[in-house]
Design an enzyme around this catalytic site. Structure first.
Site, PDB file in Angstrom:
ATOM      1  N   ARG A  63     -64.136  36.281 -44.981  1.00 40.05           N
ATOM      2  CA  ARG A  63     -63.324  36.087 -46.195  1.00 40.05           C
ATOM      3  C   ARG A  63     -63.890  36.893 -47.365  1.00 40.05           C
ATOM      4  NH1 ARG A  63     -64.095  32.156 -49.537  1.00 40.05           N
ATOM      5  NH2 ARG A  63     -64.951  30.755 -47.966  1.00 40.05           N
ATOM      6  N   TYR A 121     -38.762  40.494 -58.284  1.00 39.90           N
ATOM      7  CA  TYR A 121     -38.639  40.053 -56.892  1.00 39.90           C
ATOM      8  C   TYR A 121     -38.551  38.520 -56.882  1.00 39.90           C
ATOM      9  CZ  TYR A 121     -39.983  38.864 -52.169  1.00 39.90           C
ATOM     10  OH  TYR A 121     -40.021  38.309 -50.921  1.00 39.90           O
ATOM     11  N   ASP A 195     -46.072  45.999 -60.469  1.00 40.45           N
ATOM     12  CA  ASP A 195     -45.776  45.918 -59.036  1.00 40.45           C
ATOM     13  C   ASP A 195     -45.213  47.284 -58.642  1.00 40.45           C
ATOM     14  OD1 ASP A 195     -44.590  45.584 -56.530  1.00 40.45           O
ATOM     15  OD2 ASP A 195     -44.091  43.485 -56.901  1.00 40.45           O
ATOM     16  N   LYS A 220     -44.675  47.000 -46.961  1.00 35.02           N
ATOM     17  CA  LYS A 220     -43.565  47.944 -47.106  1.00 35.02           C
ATOM     18  C   LYS A 220     -44.010  49.373 -46.781  1.00 35.02           C
ATOM     19  CE  LYS A 220     -41.537  44.141 -48.225  1.00 35.02           C
ATOM     20  NZ  LYS A 220     -42.094  43.368 -49.277  1.00 35.02           N
TER      21      LYS A 220
HETATM   22  C1  LIG Z   1     -41.256  44.264 -55.164  1.00 35.99           C
HETATM   23  C2  LIG Z   1     -41.886  43.255 -54.272  1.00 35.99           C
HETATM   24  N1  LIG Z   1     -43.032  42.676 -54.662  1.00 35.99           N
HETATM   25  C3  LIG Z   1     -43.664  41.750 -53.911  1.00 35.99           C
HETATM   26  C4  LIG Z   1     -43.136  41.349 -52.697  1.00 35.99           C
HETATM   27  C5  LIG Z   1     -43.841  40.294 -51.892  1.00 35.99           C
HETATM   28  O1  LIG Z   1     -44.480  40.869 -50.801  1.00 35.99           O
HETATM   29  P1  LIG Z   1     -44.841  40.073 -49.444  1.00 35.99           P
HETATM   30  O2  LIG Z   1     -43.551  39.723 -48.783  1.00 35.99           O
HETATM   31  O3  LIG Z   1     -45.680  41.047 -48.702  1.00 35.99           O
HETATM   32  O4  LIG Z   1     -45.593  38.844 -49.835  1.00 35.99           O
HETATM   33  C6  LIG Z   1     -41.950  41.934 -52.237  1.00 35.99           C
HETATM   34  C7  LIG Z   1     -41.370  41.538 -50.939  1.00 35.99           C
HETATM   35  O5  LIG Z   1     -40.289  41.940 -50.597  1.00 35.99           O
HETATM   36  C8  LIG Z   1     -41.306  42.905 -53.052  1.00 35.99           C
HETATM   37  O6  LIG Z   1     -40.158  43.490 -52.675  1.00 35.99           O
END
Ligand SMILES: Cc1ncc(COP(=O)(O)O)c(C=O)c1O
Length: 407
Positions: A63, A121, A195, A220
């Site tokens: 961890r 999101y 983000d 992604k």
């Molecule tokens: C712009 C954005 N930020 C954060 C996330 C969250 O990511 P995760 O699904 O890997 O937790 C997503 C998921 O689709 C996203 O599109």
């Protein structure tokens, strides 16, 4: 075997993606092996003490650190800081949401305010509106298109600690002026978190524009093949990394596992090549949809018709593979088109080599009230596409046939 050193000269983006952080590898394996171990052996008490006291490099417990996690986090940090004089610091998390919640837990206390862009999101929106208020952290929102709203929010929030940006935003593709937001946030003593999942460091590097912290869903584009749920936190501030972010991650526990870190590391090697094709295909699909009679509007920052195209050109090098479009026929047409696609994959997520298509109103945003959806610009006929790297003629042919009867 010692760590192989990288040349001292400034490396190109694709070279960083391939060579990146070279973690200690005690075998002759060409590819960094997967260190699938939860704990590490001390040679002696003195060795254990040296590790705990940070007098010697090495690993103690999974961890806290792991060779695969360190290598991948280091490479993503190098990509985000490709043009910075000093290399940023990276952490890998078990999901994008793990990365985002780690940042919030690390930097906010009861009584603080987080000022965030309206359009976020859905899980980030839920975290800020449903979970953080239980810890007395208030969210104030601003429309990313209007920085005067950010200025006003900062002026009326004496305990604004973070300004949170997602640019382009999911799924509207709305942009926030990162440089402008960072200037205003810093003048008010707040840090800026971006983000960068949609844009990726291939098209946009917010640290170069003044942002303090980047979060990623590495699920992604960075992994690219749909094999991992993961996240990353990158910062250019050494003190924040050591004193706040790293302790929050390891004590809160949203860490990444070795296998996932390794898969993301493999994905990173072709990340710039894949992105070049995502960008080409994204623009071609946007131009095709823009001319289609069933479609009212296409949201793609690379189109001249995109209302924030000038801002896109000033803060992005290219425009990526994400886009959304509003069908004239509304909800019913959204459902019809989704059911008719044959090549595109009906699925949430994005950034994989294959084209993914989703209908937010019936899928990922169905829990939001129609009012909240409208505030975020998510119409009933909005369809989101994560354009893949297939042959463009095949993607366009699939869209052409799927749109029949959707007007
Ligand atoms: C712009 C954005 N930020 C954060 C996330 C969250 O990511 P995760 O699904 O890997 O937790 C997503 C998921 O689709 C996203 O599109």
């Amino acid at each position: 075997m010692a760590r192989r050193k990288l040349p001292a000269r400034q490396l190109g983006f694709q070279t960083i993606a391939i060579h990146g952080e070279r973690e200690h590898n005690d075998t002759q394996a060409h590819v960094l092996p997967i260190y699938q171990s939860s704990t590490y052996v001390f040679d002696s008490v003195a060795h254990g003490q040296a590790l705990w006291r940070d007098e010697e490099a090495g690993h103690i417990y999974g961890r806290l650190s792991n060779p695969n996690v360190q290598a991948t986090a280091g490479t993503i940090a190098m990509l985000e800081g490709a043009n910075l004089p000093d290399r940023p610091f990276g952490l890998l998390a078990g999901s994008g949401m793990g990365a985002i919640s780690t940042v919030l837990v690390a930097l906010l206390s009861a009584g603080d305010t987080i000022i965030s862009q309206q359009s976020l999101y859905s899980a980030t929106h839920a975290l800020m509106t449903q979970i953080m208020p239980r810890y007395q952290v208030q969210q104030v929102t601003f429309n990313g298109r209007h920085l005067e709203e950010l200025e006003a929010a900062l002026a009326r929030s004496p305990r604004a600690r973070l300004v949170y940006i997602e640019s382009p935003a999911n799924p509207t593709m709305a942009l926030t002026d990162i440089r402008g937001a960072a200037e205003r946030a810093h003048a008010a003593g707040a840090l800026v978190v971006v983000d960068n999942t949609f844009a990726t460091p291939y098209t946009q590097r917010p640290l170069e524009m003044g942002a303090d912290i980047i979060v990623h869903s590495t699920t992604k584009y960075l992994t690219g093949h749909g094999t991992v749920v993961g996240g990353a936190v990158i910062t250019r501030h050494e003190d924040l990394y050591h004193q706040k972010l790293m302790p929050a991650l390891i004590n809160y526990g949203a860490v990444a596992g070795p296998m996932d870190a390794w898969l993301t590391g493999q994905g990173l090697k072709t990340f710039p090549l894949r992105m070049a094709r995502h960008c080409d295909n994204g623009l071609a699909v946007a131009r095709f949809l823009e001319k289609h009679p069933a479609i009212a509007r296409v949201n793609y920052p690379g189109l001249e018709s995109f209302p924030q195209h000038d801002l896109a050109r000033s803060q992005m090098d290219a425009f990526g593979g994400m886009l959304s479009f509003e069908l004239k026929g509304g909800y019913k047409s959204g459902e019809r088109m989704m059911d008719r696609v044959q090549l595109c994959t009906r699925a949430v997520s994005l950034g994989t080599v294959d084209t993914l298509i989703a209908h937010p109103a019936s899928m990922m945003n169905f829990r939001m009230s129609p009012r909240d959806r409208a505030t975020m610009g998510i119409g009933d006929g909005l369809v989101r596409m994560a354009v893949g790297i297939e042959d463009i003629a095949d993607i366009l042919a699939d869209l052409e046939q799927a749109l029949i009867g959707c007007g």
